[in-house]
Design an enzyme around this catalytic site. Structure first.
Site, mmCIF file in Angstrom:
data_model
loop_
_atom_site.group_PDB
_atom_site.id
_atom_site.type_symbol
_atom_site.label_atom_id
_atom_site.label_comp_id
_atom_site.label_asym_id
_atom_site.label_seq_id
_atom_site.Cartn_x
_atom_site.Cartn_y
_atom_site.Cartn_z
ATOM 1 N N ALA A 244 25.190 13.974 64.413
ATOM 2 C CA ALA A 244 26.256 14.872 63.953
ATOM 3 C C ALA A 244 27.028 14.256 62.780
ATOM 4 O O ALA A 244 26.797 13.117 62.375
ATOM 5 C CB ALA A 244 27.188 15.181 65.110
ATOM 6 N N HIS A 245 27.982 15.002 62.265
ATOM 7 C CA HIS A 245 28.702 14.560 61.071
ATOM 8 C C HIS A 245 29.528 13.295 61.321
ATOM 9 O O HIS A 245 30.130 13.129 62.362
ATOM 10 C CB HIS A 245 29.567 15.648 60.463
ATOM 11 C CG HIS A 245 30.500 16.383 61.361
ATOM 12 N ND1 HIS A 245 31.316 17.372 60.889
ATOM 13 C CD2 HIS A 245 30.741 16.292 62.683
ATOM 14 C CE1 HIS A 245 32.022 17.848 61.882
ATOM 15 N NE2 HIS A 245 31.688 17.222 62.982
#
Lengths: 344, 344, 344
Positions: A244-245
């Site tokens: 994920a980011h």
């Protein structure tokens, strides 16, 4: 497709090990102990295959020094047979990818910089200001977004999608279907707007991938919200991994298939994360941490060592009886305390 | 790539908030409190970052009213700093996708209807009777099957696969590698045929996706067996989510990465489903339900609220000892009851 | 898009069942009991839908013999209504894929052999020595690597990636985004090299897929390290399944979405593996084994039967109380033994 072949002595020199047996033995491939024939090299890296060693028909076997006398064939003698096998495997690889040149069907923006030694396969699409380094191979159907860079020696297999603003280091391998730089999952709830729902947070960061990284097939690595998502040097990722980011992964960490790391979690160096592990967001995992298969990691882990979660497998009938009791556990614990009090 | 810039007063007006400080302060980007410089805007949405606020070098910070006096820089004052940050992020986004026109390498069936304001990138393939609405952007390598529609304002990133008979609403964003409209997993066992095995059930339904939906990278959404699979308005899906045939997801529901919904399950509105959740088939989940990370949902849930499953993480040595006991739980519970009887 | 239509008598003959009612009733589609209209065929395969049968408006319904008298419409009478429905669904399918010919945008190596009855869609890339059999359909954007074979009757939907040296049997269906033949996750740790990290083990095996297999969207099937990864005949795989190197899956086994099989595990015939199951590496699973949803399989299973793992779902508040106790389970068990000793 003609393969490679080497004499036993040549292999020993290339692999920086010694040999026992006929120097001129010709080896033209690698196979398991059970299936190898006279022209093939095998290896014994796990003592549970010692029995198979005795009956192997392999032309030569990579063995540890204490196994030489048990080996019915010629030997390559290594302190680390598995590592020597890994190196040998590379000698026998027949590269599939055609090398050299830009296929006429590729669509490349005129502002892109493509090294003359790079290979761009059919139907590749390359955006503005992209930089493709020396000896990079971009497989068929890959798409490289604006302002992204792939440093020298990289190999993207077919149908990889790289968004804009992604920096990929040297000698990075990326397998098919993988997506690098998609938007992080960032939305602010907006109960007060007319329609309700979610307001998207534009993902303004990028992705930075180190050198000598390998990324499996069907992975997704999101771009950062503000800062970059960062993958360290020599990280290895198996298939179907979700990053994920703003995740950061330290050098040399390896992650097996179907694991997922939620947003902003930082993982240290030299970690080994087994398959199907999920790590929730905003955690910090130290160096040299190991998570066993399918663990759900819900707390930061500073101390190196092994961690696990989950409840074990049984036949379904037994499992059902026990699983029902899981829902009574707090009650069971309290009743046990009562019993103990009464007995005092 | 030149970015956007605004004065503090302009930002306040665009974001519909007030400001404290020099109206003319020029802001040219967004950054975290820790990394922002004088020309950048930051935000404080979580009280645990209050310490960072004091030392930020940001040119301006989005803060709640009670934080104005603690803010060392100019301020944008919002009752909902996170929501204001989300809106601000959109002001600073530099759009990557080139807009306008049909790339000559795109292969478009003559029966398709493409709005004049749509953008069709390189190597896109569009089937028969497809309708592409106004201002839609279809990224490189996307394939749109026969009789599908993408309404106005949609954005498909590179290498998205849309099968035939898929209806996608307005302003829907779909990230790379995602597949919409693949066959549901429907097979009838046929013990009585010569070969054994499975008889495929043709998947005759389609997929209907509402307006303002965002779908992450590497997702798969199957078409229905007879009726359609339905995704409501303003649903947000993270990466690598699997939606099986005939699932229905209500408006505003958000689902985090690697979750999976099995066939024919209906999910209500305004649900939040954390990462790695699996919901088995033929269930009904009400509105405003929350599932925590990695839960396995095996029963319908009518009542709004939070639900969980699983066993927690520990160091592996402790976990092993406890996990073994899980397999004795029913026995433990019965023995405890015996003890209690004896003590009565 | 004109569909198919049949009289009731024609359907009975095509499906090898009997009918009750007007032979000439025209049926032009399939629908559920709840939504079917007079020109449509429905089915009753699950007794819980008996109530819906009474009110259906379907023109005809596939029912078991004992349901004929309860059926308000014309009937097709089958001992196995679900199987008959599966076969009927195929009669009403309208094939999306255009058949015949090679699209001019396809890039096909001159050494490839393409059957004259095969269909190669737009932007397909086919490598050296590839063999594409009779009546095979390769969807847009697929890439087929060197020396791979797709036997007659195969159907690859859009954007499938097949690496080199992959052998795909007859009548195999592969959905979009799936990757076959990517490298297995094989690396030897090399603590003694200058940089540390991992030495890649070249994956020299291939993938061999049997006949009549169906593989869902977004799956990844790795090539073998030395021997091949092997998928048996009539295996069915749902979406987002990960099959690691040297896995072998027996004939007729079905695996639901998001399951993962780690390296070198052998699975028997006629197994049914529910969604989200993970099986660790180097195990042997016998024939006719069933794993329930989300199980983690950590031991070989010889005996046919059902197996499960995990802890059940509750409201989060109750779950937290019980989950904390899981971490005390060994302690609880020991204290219970103490109590029992005292009471003796």
């Amino acid at each position: 497709m003609s393969g490679h072949h080497y004499s036993l002595a040549e292999l020993a020199e290339l692999l920086n090990v010694t040999y026992v047996g006929d120097a001129k033995t010709l080896i033209s491939g690698l196979a398991t102990l059970a299936s190898a024939g006279p022209g093939q090299l095998s290896f014994l890296a796990n003592s549970k295959y010692q029995k198979t060693l005795k009956s192997t028909l392999a032309g030569a076997v990579i063995v540890a020094p204490d196994m030489v006398t048990s080996c019915p064939s010629h030997c390559l003698v290594s302190e680390q047979p598995y590592l020597t096998y890994a190196r040998a495997s590379q000698l026998f690889e027949v590269l599939d990818n055609d090398r050299g040149g830009i296929h006429p069907s590729a669509v490349i923006d005129s502002s892109a910089t493509i090294a003359t030694t790079a290979t761009i396969a059919a139907n590749v699409v390359i955006g503005k200001n992209v930089v493709i380094g020396a000896a990079v191979v971009i497989g068929p159907g890959c798409v490289i977004g604006n302002n992204s860079t792939i440093d020298e020696g990289g190999l993207l297999h077919a149908n990889v999608s790289v968004y804009h603003g992604v920096l990929i280091g040297r000698s990075v391998v990326i397998h098919s279907g993988t997506v690098i730089g998609s938007d992080g999952f960032g939305f602010a709830p907006s109960p007060d707007t007319e329609i309700g729902g979610w307001v998207k947070i534009a993902q303004l960061g990028g992705v930075k991938i180190g050198d000598n990284v390998e990324i499996g097939a069907g992975c997704t690595i999101d771009r950062g919200a503000l800062d970059d998502t960062v993958i360290g040097d020599r990280v290895i990722l198996d298939n179907q991994i979700q990053i994920a980011h703003n995740v950061e992964i330290g050098d040399n960490t390896g992650i097996a298939g179907c694991s997922a790391i939620a947003g902003s979690t930082k993982i240290g160096k030299n970690c080994t994360i087994a398959g199907g592990v999920a790590i929730i967001g905003h955690l910090t995992i130290g160096d040299n941490v190991h998570f066993t298969a399918r663990s759900l990691i819900t707390k930061s882990v500073e101390k190196s060592g092994a961690y696990s979660s989950g409840a074990p497998m049984q036949d379904t009938k037994s499992w059902r009886r026990n699983a029902v009791r899981f829902m009574q556990l707090d009650n069971i614990a309290k009743r046990l305390s009562d019993v103990e009090r009464k007995l005092k």
